[in-house]
Design a protein around this motif. Sequence first.
Motif, PDB file in Angstrom:
ATOM      1  N   UNK A 106       0.831  -1.205   0.000  1.00 49.31           N
ATOM      2  CA  UNK A 106       0.000   0.000   0.000  1.00 49.31           C
ATOM      3  C   UNK A 106       0.866   1.255   0.000  1.00 49.31           C
ATOM      4  N   UNK A 107       1.897   1.275   0.826  1.00 51.54           N
ATOM      5  CA  UNK A 107       2.779   2.444   0.903  1.00 51.54           C
ATOM      6  C   UNK A 107       3.615   2.611  -0.360  1.00 51.54           C
ATOM      7  N   UNK A 108       4.099   1.501  -0.919  1.00 56.40           N
ATOM      8  CA  UNK A 108       4.912   1.585  -2.137  1.00 56.40           C
ATOM      9  C   UNK A 108       4.104   2.146  -3.302  1.00 56.40           C
ATOM     10  N   UNK A 109       2.864   1.708  -3.435  1.00 56.96           N
ATOM     11  CA  UNK A 109       2.033   2.174  -4.542  1.00 56.96           C
ATOM     12  C   UNK A 109       1.773   3.670  -4.435  1.00 56.96           C
ATOM     13  N   UNK A 110       1.516   4.159  -3.237  1.00 56.68           N
ATOM     14  CA  UNK A 110       1.162   5.573  -3.070  1.00 56.68           C
ATOM     15  C   UNK A 110       2.366   6.462  -2.755  1.00 56.68           C
ATOM     16  N   UNK A 111       3.585   5.914  -2.863  1.00 56.75           N
ATOM     17  CA  UNK A 111       4.786   6.648  -2.460  1.00 56.75           C
ATOM     18  C   UNK A 111       5.048   7.897  -3.279  1.00 56.75           C
ATOM     19  N   UNK A 112       4.565   7.944  -4.482  1.00 60.16           N
ATOM     20  CA  UNK A 112       4.786   9.124  -5.313  1.00 60.16           C
ATOM     21  C   UNK A 112       3.926   9.053  -6.546  1.00 60.16           C
ATOM     22  N   UNK A 113       3.914  10.129  -7.294  1.00 57.59           N
ATOM     23  CA  UNK A 113       3.078  10.145  -8.494  1.00 57.59           C
ATOM     24  C   UNK A 113       3.582   9.167  -9.553  1.00 57.59           C
ATOM     25  N   UNK A 114       2.668   8.721 -10.377  1.00 57.03           N
ATOM     26  CA  UNK A 114       3.001   7.875 -11.511  1.00 57.03           C
ATOM     27  C   UNK A 114       3.546   8.795 -12.593  1.00 57.03           C
ATOM     28  N   UNK A 115       4.771   8.547 -13.064  1.00 52.02           N
ATOM     29  CA  UNK A 115       5.326   9.385 -14.129  1.00 52.02           C
ATOM     30  C   UNK A 115       4.429   9.334 -15.367  1.00 52.02           C
ATOM     31  N   UNK A 116       4.348  10.426 -16.050  1.00 52.37           N
ATOM     32  CA  UNK A 116       3.493  10.481 -17.239  1.00 52.37           C
ATOM     33  C   UNK A 116       2.189  11.159 -16.898  1.00 52.37           C
ATOM     34  N   UNK A 117       1.229  10.380 -16.359  1.00 51.24           N
ATOM     35  CA  UNK A 117      -0.022  11.053 -16.002  1.00 51.24           C
ATOM     36  C   UNK A 117       0.124  11.940 -14.768  1.00 51.24           C
ATOM     37  N   UNK A 118       1.236  11.782 -14.029  1.00 52.36           N
ATOM     38  CA  UNK A 118       1.496  12.584 -12.833  1.00 52.36           C
ATOM     39  C   UNK A 118       0.322  12.535 -11.855  1.00 52.36           C
ATOM     40  N   UNK A 119      -0.135  11.310 -11.580  1.00 52.34           N
ATOM     41  CA  UNK A 119      -1.196  11.096 -10.598  1.00 52.34           C
ATOM     42  C   UNK A 119      -0.670  10.176  -9.510  1.00 52.34           C
ATOM     43  N   UNK A 120      -1.129  10.391  -8.315  1.00 56.28           N
ATOM     44  CA  UNK A 120      -0.813   9.482  -7.226  1.00 56.28           C
ATOM     45  C   UNK A 120      -2.013   8.579  -7.032  1.00 56.28           C
ATOM     46  N   UNK A 121      -1.763   7.283  -7.008  1.00 57.54           N
ATOM     47  CA  UNK A 121      -2.852   6.330  -6.840  1.00 57.54           C
ATOM     48  C   UNK A 121      -2.679   5.582  -5.528  1.00 57.54           C
ATOM     49  N   UNK A 122      -3.776   5.063  -5.043  1.00 56.38           N
ATOM     50  CA  UNK A 122      -3.777   4.237  -3.847  1.00 56.38           C
ATOM     51  C   UNK A 122      -4.424   2.903  -4.202  1.00 56.38           C
ATOM     52  N   UNK A 123      -4.258   1.945  -3.312  1.00 60.08           N
ATOM     53  CA  UNK A 123      -4.878   0.639  -3.504  1.00 60.08           C
ATOM     54  C   UNK A 123      -5.618   0.223  -2.247  1.00 60.08           C
ATOM     55  N   UNK A 124      -6.646  -0.565  -2.475  1.00 58.77           N
ATOM     56  CA  UNK A 124      -7.349  -1.242  -1.390  1.00 58.77           C
ATOM     57  C   UNK A 124      -7.003  -2.711  -1.516  1.00 58.77           C
ATOM     58  N   UNK A 125      -6.865  -3.371  -0.353  1.00 62.18           N
ATOM     59  CA  UNK A 125      -6.394  -4.760  -0.346  1.00 62.18           C
ATOM     60  C   UNK A 125      -7.299  -5.608   0.534  1.00 62.18           C
ATOM     61  N   UNK A 126      -7.697  -6.744   0.004  1.00 61.41           N
ATOM     62  CA  UNK A 126      -8.385  -7.769   0.780  1.00 61.41           C
ATOM     63  C   UNK A 126      -7.429  -8.936   0.946  1.00 61.41           C
ATOM     64  N   UNK A 127      -7.329  -9.461   2.144  1.00 63.84           N
ATOM     65  CA  UNK A 127      -6.362 -10.519   2.442  1.00 63.84           C
ATOM     66  C   UNK A 127      -7.050 -11.698   3.124  1.00 63.84           C
ATOM     67  N   UNK A 128      -6.582 -12.899   2.783  1.00 66.58           N
ATOM     68  CA  UNK A 128      -7.109 -14.104   3.421  1.00 66.58           C
ATOM     69  C   UNK A 128      -5.989 -15.128   3.556  1.00 66.58           C
ATOM     70  N   UNK A 129      -5.965 -15.796   4.688  1.00 63.73           N
ATOM     71  CA  UNK A 129      -5.018 -16.889   4.927  1.00 63.73           C
ATOM     72  C   UNK A 129      -5.743 -18.201   4.653  1.00 63.73           C
ATOM     73  N   UNK A 130      -5.085 -19.091   3.924  1.00 67.85           N
ATOM     74  CA  UNK A 130      -5.691 -20.382   3.611  1.00 67.85           C
ATOM     75  C   UNK A 130      -5.800 -21.229   4.866  1.00 67.85           C
ATOM     76  N   UNK A 131      -6.927 -21.879   5.002  1.00 68.04           N
ATOM     77  CA  UNK A 131      -7.167 -22.705   6.180  1.00 68.04           C
ATOM     78  C   UNK A 131      -7.055 -24.191   5.875  1.00 68.04           C
ATOM     79  N   UNK A 132      -6.962 -24.547   4.608  1.00 66.36           N
ATOM     80  CA  UNK A 132      -6.851 -25.947   4.226  1.00 66.36           C
ATOM     81  C   UNK A 132      -6.167 -26.070   2.882  1.00 66.36           C
ATOM     82  N   UNK A 133      -5.845 -27.288   2.503  1.00 65.63           N
ATOM     83  CA  UNK A 133      -5.234 -27.526   1.200  1.00 65.63           C
ATOM     84  C   UNK A 133      -6.257 -27.176   0.125  1.00 65.63           C
ATOM     85  N   UNK A 134      -5.804 -26.460  -0.902  1.00 65.43           N
ATOM     86  CA  UNK A 134      -6.687 -26.028  -1.994  1.00 65.43           C
ATOM     87  C   UNK A 134      -7.939 -25.331  -1.455  1.00 65.43           C
TER      88      UNK A 134
END
Length: 171
Positions: A106-134
């Motif tokens: 999250x921090x790396x993505x928003x660390x600075x503007x994207x060269x070219x369009x000169x926009x700063x973007x952020x991301x949302x993240x959903x995370x899950x830990x696997x509880x079983x095989x497959x």
Amino acid sequence: MLRGELEKLSSTDDLTGLGNRRQFEQHRAQLEPGDAVLLIDIDHFKRVNDTSGHAAGDVTLQVVAARIRGVLRRSDRAHRHGGEEFTVLLRGVGETFLLEVSERIRQAVSAGPVPGPDVTVTVSIGAAILTGVNDAGALERADRALYRAKQQGRDRTCLARPEGAAGPVPG
């Protein structure tokens, strides 16, 4: 040699150089309990395309992909899942490390503007830990957690609770 090149072409996203959805499914099939999946979505990506054009959107996707890849371990796998969504598969992580990696992304993505369009973007993240095989439900749980991150204001990570678990969920 040609076969190897063809396999790489069939499993790599042309724009970002990350694995594509086909490769994601192959890697996901190898996951074990304790591994994790992150579902990452660029916040308000449509605005980039609408205000700066699709070429700027492509540059944004490339920069976000590079920033995600730049904070991962060699054993982690990043993929372009489709559109402005990415997945990351993490091997052998606990909840604390999973949240640390998510925060680094999250921090790396928003660390600075994207060269070219000169926009700063952020991301949302959903995370899950696997509880079983497959654990086929892990991606769905990560997707629900991503939706919750969007509802709570974006630019954050939400961790999915394993099916049937009670108690609060971080994020």
